[in-house]
Design an enzyme around this catalytic site. Structure first.
Site, mmCIF file in Angstrom:
data_model
loop_
_atom_site.group_PDB
_atom_site.id
_atom_site.type_symbol
_atom_site.label_atom_id
_atom_site.label_comp_id
_atom_site.label_asym_id
_atom_site.label_seq_id
_atom_site.Cartn_x
_atom_site.Cartn_y
_atom_site.Cartn_z
ATOM 1 N N LYS A 1 -1.132 1.316 -9.253
ATOM 2 C CA LYS A 1 -0.559 0.360 -8.299
ATOM 3 C C LYS A 1 0.907 0.179 -8.678
ATOM 4 C CE LYS A 1 -4.755 -2.519 -7.835
ATOM 5 N NZ LYS A 1 -5.506 -3.609 -8.521
ATOM 6 N N GLU B 1 -9.885 -7.291 2.131
ATOM 7 C CA GLU B 1 -9.561 -5.873 2.327
ATOM 8 C C GLU B 1 -10.267 -5.294 3.542
ATOM 9 O OE1 GLU B 1 -10.152 -3.871 -1.419
ATOM 10 O OE2 GLU B 1 -8.481 -4.941 -2.326
ATOM 11 N N GLU C 1 -15.032 1.021 -11.513
ATOM 12 C CA GLU C 1 -13.715 0.531 -11.952
ATOM 13 C C GLU C 1 -13.873 -0.782 -12.717
ATOM 14 O OE1 GLU C 1 -11.005 0.344 -8.615
ATOM 15 O OE2 GLU C 1 -9.900 -1.326 -9.507
ATOM 16 N N ASP D 1 -8.229 -0.371 -14.213
ATOM 17 C CA ASP D 1 -7.238 -1.011 -13.320
ATOM 18 C C ASP D 1 -6.583 -2.142 -14.116
ATOM 19 O OD1 ASP D 1 -5.851 -2.409 -11.381
ATOM 20 O OD2 ASP D 1 -7.617 -3.156 -10.338
ATOM 21 N N LYS E 1 -7.340 4.473 -2.785
ATOM 22 C CA LYS E 1 -8.201 3.316 -2.507
ATOM 23 C C LYS E 1 -7.392 2.375 -1.636
ATOM 24 C CE LYS E 1 -9.262 -0.266 -5.378
ATOM 25 N NZ LYS E 1 -9.980 -1.164 -6.296
ATOM 26 N N SER F 1 -6.829 -10.363 -7.817
ATOM 27 C CA SER F 1 -7.451 -10.210 -9.136
ATOM 28 C C SER F 1 -6.473 -9.445 -10.015
ATOM 29 C CB SER F 1 -8.785 -9.470 -9.021
ATOM 30 O OG SER F 1 -8.599 -8.162 -8.546
HETATM 31 C C1 LIG Z 1 -7.071 -3.826 -5.162
HETATM 32 C C2 LIG Z 1 -7.566 -4.670 -6.069
HETATM 33 O O1 LIG Z 1 -7.462 -6.014 -5.937
HETATM 34 P P1 LIG Z 1 -6.148 -6.880 -6.224
HETATM 35 O O2 LIG Z 1 -5.046 -6.311 -5.401
HETATM 36 O O3 LIG Z 1 -6.547 -8.265 -5.797
HETATM 37 O O4 LIG Z 1 -5.865 -6.763 -7.689
HETATM 38 C C3 LIG Z 1 -8.291 -4.183 -7.263
HETATM 39 O O5 LIG Z 1 -8.695 -4.986 -8.113
HETATM 40 O O6 LIG Z 1 -8.472 -2.981 -7.423
HETATM 41 MG MG LIG Z 2 -9.546 -3.285 -9.362
#
Ligand SMILES: C=C(OP(=O)(O)O)C(=O)O
Ligand SMILES: [Mg+2]
Length: 441
Positions: free
Chosen positions: A352, A220, A300, A327, A403, A56
């Site tokens: 991230k 996950e 989130e 995010d 997370k 996503s």
């Molecule tokens: C970890 C997530 O998913 P993705 O890595 O698919 O973006 C997220 O959306 O927070």
């Molecule tokens: Mg997310």
């Protein structure tokens, strides 16, 4: 003052010079190829970095370069690997591996695009991480200390996604992640133990209620039961917490990642939740109901990635109660975060490394967020590898939160196991518990 400080000694020391850089393709947890980079210094420090991969993904993320064509159903990373070996390696070999910022900016410069589309965010992020690890290894310090200094001792509160929905699972749950948050404990290891107990209780409950197929897992590692309603998933989490002998809210709270950009219908300007079309106002009301009925500490991406306005309204109404986390909204990008800070769009950011593409830019974002009073959650991706760098980053930058999925599946447990190791290694480990949230629910 910067909260992140790479341990850096300016004296020339040949041991830290980069001797070799080698990219190759390896597999990620979804069985897709991804980029691995190994950097070796003259002092024989070795650092291995991997590019994780999202499902996503936010529109404004650094670009993940994929080959297209027939091989690997178009997901090959041959070009990205070649870019590591032919474009990045010749430029950074001979550079001082401790000069993380210069090296990262060199890669940004030779890429020359806004979203790292030429060399590939995947090629760049794996190299950036490998460089830091090689320098830390050469210095003979663990990565979290290389990032945060000797005083780095704060273990993060984990947010464990134990029911998967959205694009991470084959069920009909609209929301992507249903997390438990063990904030009412005094150490990371106790918090993790309790979470694992809840995970196993949930497994029993699901098996008894829906049969053995209900304990199949999503990307996950969380269960992907045949549920359709958010409240049913939350009720099951509460049931599992109680069955494990813990108190919901007091010891273990709940968190959601709605990943709502996927529920937003652009043309109509509405969200489709459980088959019903909701305006952003109605969706906000829906969240208000959830927050009053469940011990939720964090939501989130409650609204889609361009809707700073409703994010801000939600934050002004609920920011003193829960974390409102951007995010896809921020994509770990300094410009998007400054817009968020200026408009008071949220009070927390999901971090991230591969969304922005380099460690240096990630640290800048963490600094900015902390300075603005935002909470920081270091995060995995749904496509992961055995790499544990995010655990060291979480401790190194004193993020307070991490997370990284369910406490099952090797690519997730590797991160938790690394944190258990760090907890034992640091002199006085601290566990922030509920202090990282606006309040105890
Ligand atoms: C970890 C997530 O998913 P993705 O890595 O698919 O973006 C997220 O959306 O927070
Ligand atoms: Mg997310």
């Amino acid at each position: 003052m910067s909260v992140v400080h790479l341990v850096y000694h300016s004296e020339y020391d040949e041991a830290f010079l980069i001797k070799s850089v080698r990219g190759r393709w390896v597999l990620d947890s979804r069985g897709n190829p991804t980029v691995q980079v190994k950097v070796v210094t003259e002092g024989l420090g070795v650092g291995v970095g991997y590019a994780p991969s999202g499902a996503s993904t936010g529109t404004h993320e650094a670009l993940e370069l994929r080959d297209g064509g027939k091989e690997f159903h178009g997901k090959g990373v041959k070009r990205a690997v070649e870019n590591v070996n032919k474009m990045i390696a010749p430029v950074i070999i001979g550079m001082d591996s401790r000069k993380q910022y210069e090296i990262d900016m060199k890669m940004v410069e030779i890429d020359g695009t806004k979203n790292k589309a030429r060399i590939g965010g995947n090629a760049i992020v794996a190299t950036s991480i490998a460089v830091a690890k090689a320098a830390a290894h050469t210095m003979e310090v663990p990565l979290y200390q290389y990032i945060g200094g000797k005083q780095a001792n704060v273990l993060p509160v984990p947010m464990l996604n134990i029911i998967n929905g959205g694009v991470h699972a084959g069920n009909k749950l609209d929301f992507q992640e249903f997390m438990i948050v063990p904030a009412g404990f005094t150490s990371f290891s106790d918090a993790l133990r309790a979470s694992v107990e809840v995970y196993h209780e949930l497994k029993n409950i699901l098996k008894n209620k829906f049969g053995p197929l209900a304990i199949n897992v999503g990307d996950e590692g969380g269960f992907a039961p045949p549920l359709e309603r958010t409240r049913d998933a939350l009720d099951l989490l509460i049931e599992a917490i109680k069955a494990a002998g813990y108190s919901p809210g007091d010891q273990i709270a709940l968190a959601l990642d709605v990943a709502s950009s996927r529920l937003f219908k652009q043309g109509k300007g509405v969200y489709v939740v459980e088959g019903v079309e909701l305006t952003s106002d109605k969706l906000l009301e829906y969240y208000a109901g959830l927050v009053s009925d469940y011990p939720i500490v964090s939501i989130e991406d409650p609204f889609h990635e361009e809707d700073f306005e409703t994010f801000a309204r939600f934050t002004s109404e609920f920011g003193s109660k829960i974390l409102i986390v951007g995010d896809d909204l921020f994509v770990t990008n300094p410009e998007r975060l400054s817009r968020g800070i200026a408009t008071r769009a949220a009070n927390a950011i999901l971090v991230k490394v591969n969304q922005v593409g380099t460690l240096s830019e990630t640290f800048t974002v963490v600094d900015m967020a902390k300075t603005a009073g935002y909470r920081t959650i270091i995060s995995h991706r749904s496509g992961e590898t055995e790499d544990t760098t995010i655990s060291d980053i979480a401790v190194g930058v004193r993020a307070g939160l991490i997370k990284t999925g369910a406490p099952a599946r090797g690519e997730r447990t590797a991160k938790y196991n690394r944190l258990l190791e760090i907890e034992e290694e640091v002199e006085k480990p601290e566990y922030p518990g509920f202090t990282v949230f606006p309040r105890k629910p």
